[in-house]
Design a protein around this motif. Structure first.
Motif, short mmCIF file in Angstrom:
data_model
loop_
_atom_site.label_atom_id
_atom_site.label_comp_id
_atom_site.label_asym_id
_atom_site.label_seq_id
_atom_site.Cartn_x
_atom_site.Cartn_y
_atom_site.Cartn_z
N ALA A 1 -36.55 -55.76 27.47
CA ALA A 1 -37.06 -57.41 28.19
C ALA A 1 -35.89 -58.15 28.39
N ALA A 2 -35.06 -58.08 27.45
CA ALA A 2 -33.70 -58.93 27.54
C ALA A 2 -32.78 -58.52 28.92
N GLY A 3 -33.20 -57.48 29.51
CA GLY A 3 -32.57 -57.18 30.88
C GLY A 3 -32.66 -58.20 31.76
N ALA A 4 -32.42 -57.72 33.19
CA ALA A 4 -32.63 -58.35 34.31
C ALA A 4 -33.89 -57.94 35.22
N GLY A 5 -34.23 -56.72 34.78
CA GLY A 5 -35.41 -56.18 35.58
C GLY A 5 -35.88 -54.88 35.17
N THR A 6 -36.80 -54.16 35.74
CA THR A 6 -37.37 -52.83 35.55
C THR A 6 -37.76 -52.15 36.43
N VAL A 7 -37.47 -51.17 36.90
CA VAL A 7 -37.94 -50.21 37.69
C VAL A 7 -39.07 -49.39 37.13
N LEU A 8 -40.30 -49.23 37.73
CA LEU A 8 -41.53 -48.37 37.24
C LEU A 8 -41.39 -47.36 38.26
N PHE A 9 -41.25 -46.11 37.93
CA PHE A 9 -41.14 -44.92 38.79
C PHE A 9 -42.64 -44.21 38.64
N TYR A 10 -43.12 -44.12 39.97
CA TYR A 10 -44.27 -43.53 40.21
C TYR A 10 -44.26 -42.49 41.12
N GLU A 11 -45.39 -41.44 40.96
CA GLU A 11 -45.60 -40.39 42.08
C GLU A 11 -46.93 -40.63 42.82
N ASP A 12 -47.11 -40.62 43.84
CA ASP A 12 -48.16 -40.96 44.75
C ASP A 12 -48.89 -39.61 44.91
N ARG A 13 -50.05 -39.25 44.28
CA ARG A 13 -50.88 -37.99 44.47
C ARG A 13 -51.33 -37.54 45.84
N GLU A 14 -51.22 -38.48 46.80
CA GLU A 14 -52.13 -38.53 48.02
C GLU A 14 -51.13 -37.47 49.01
N PRO A 15 -49.83 -37.83 49.09
CA PRO A 15 -48.94 -36.83 49.95
C PRO A 15 -49.01 -35.32 49.08
N VAL A 16 -49.00 -35.35 47.93
CA VAL A 16 -49.15 -33.91 47.13
C VAL A 16 -50.43 -33.36 47.36
N LYS A 17 -51.49 -33.93 47.56
CA LYS A 17 -52.77 -33.29 47.94
C LYS A 17 -52.97 -33.02 49.52
N ALA A 18 -52.11 -33.64 50.32
CA ALA A 18 -52.11 -33.29 51.68
C ALA A 18 -51.29 -32.23 51.86
N LEU A 19 -50.16 -31.90 50.93
CA LEU A 19 -49.51 -30.54 51.20
C LEU A 19 -50.30 -29.45 50.58
N GLN A 20 -51.09 -29.76 49.65
CA GLN A 20 -51.92 -28.66 48.73
C GLN A 20 -52.99 -28.13 49.83
N GLU A 21 -53.42 -29.04 50.88
CA GLU A 21 -54.46 -28.44 51.60
C GLU A 21 -53.69 -27.85 52.86
N LYS A 22 -52.55 -28.37 53.22
CA LYS A 22 -51.93 -27.76 54.49
C LYS A 22 -51.34 -26.48 54.00
N PHE A 23 -50.76 -26.29 52.72
CA PHE A 23 -50.14 -25.14 52.36
C PHE A 23 -50.70 -24.69 51.12
N PRO A 24 -51.89 -24.08 51.20
CA PRO A 24 -52.76 -23.51 49.93
C PRO A 24 -51.92 -22.43 49.14
#
Length: 200
Positions: A91-114
């Motif tokens: 917390a003493a730093g200047a900031g924080t990056v929270l990294f996420y992965e979005d399941r929507e594009p992953v799901k779209a690719l699963q459907e397009k390339f089963p």
């Protein structure tokens, strides 16, 4: 030692736990740097599934207070002062990056390339790791210290509510960053013979 610009930056990228708030570049420049690093990071099928919540100043402190609150529920009382000290360091730093992965594009690719459906979640994790490394390298090149943390899933629900995070975003890592407020120890390496095989 190999002479290479990328490797020169990689040598600067180290885990820095002693963080301050006196950054060498502006907050807006840091934000742009983080965004561009994530944009340029590779992803399978160019899915661009990586997302980020970039927190500066008091917003970053708020995140680490949430983490601390959640940890207090599971860490024994006699061990909590050590935990609290560690979280306060982030917390003493200047900031924080929270990294996420979005399941929507992953799901779209699963459907397009089963045929590759089982692989896309794995490749999404690869993309996340590369995005994290890209940001860490960019921060290092800018003279900014950072470390990579993994307190998810403890704070996920409260963070999602506090910053209106889409339901499809999954938190993967947190990177507190700031000015270098302390020395960094030497990095040690295992023997090359253990890590590498070369043929041809």
């Amino acid at each position: 030692m190999t002479d290479n610009r990328f490797l020169d930056i990689a040598r600067k990228r180290r885990t820095q736990y002693a963080l301050g708030r006196d950054l060498p570049i502006s907050k807006d420049q840091v934000t742009d740097l983080i965004k561009e690093a994530i944009r340029l990071a590779p992803s399978s099928f160019n899915s661009q599934s990586s997302r980020a919540l970039i927190l500066h100043g008091a917003e970053s402190v708020k995140f680490w207070e949430i983490v601390k609150d959640e940890l207090r529920k599971i860490v024994p009382a006699d061990a909590f002062p050590t935990t609290e000290e560690k979280i306060d360091g982030f917390a003493a730093g200047a900031g924080t990056v929270l990294f996420y992965e979005d399941r929507e594009p992953v799901k779209a690719l699963q459907e397009k390339f089963p045929l590759y459906a089982d692989n896309f979640p794995v490749w999404s994790e690869h993309a996340s790791g590369m995005a994290q490394y890209a940001v860490w390298m960019a921060l290092a090149e800018a003279g900014i210290g950072a470390s990579l943390q993994h307190y998810n899933p403890l704070p996920d629900a409260r963070v999602a509510q506090e910053w209106d995070i889409p339901e499809s975003w999954v938190l993967r890592a947190q990177m507190p960053f700031g000015s270098h407020a302390g020395e960094i120890g030497d990095k040690t390496f295992v023997d090359d013979a253990i890590r590498f095989r070369v043929a041809g």
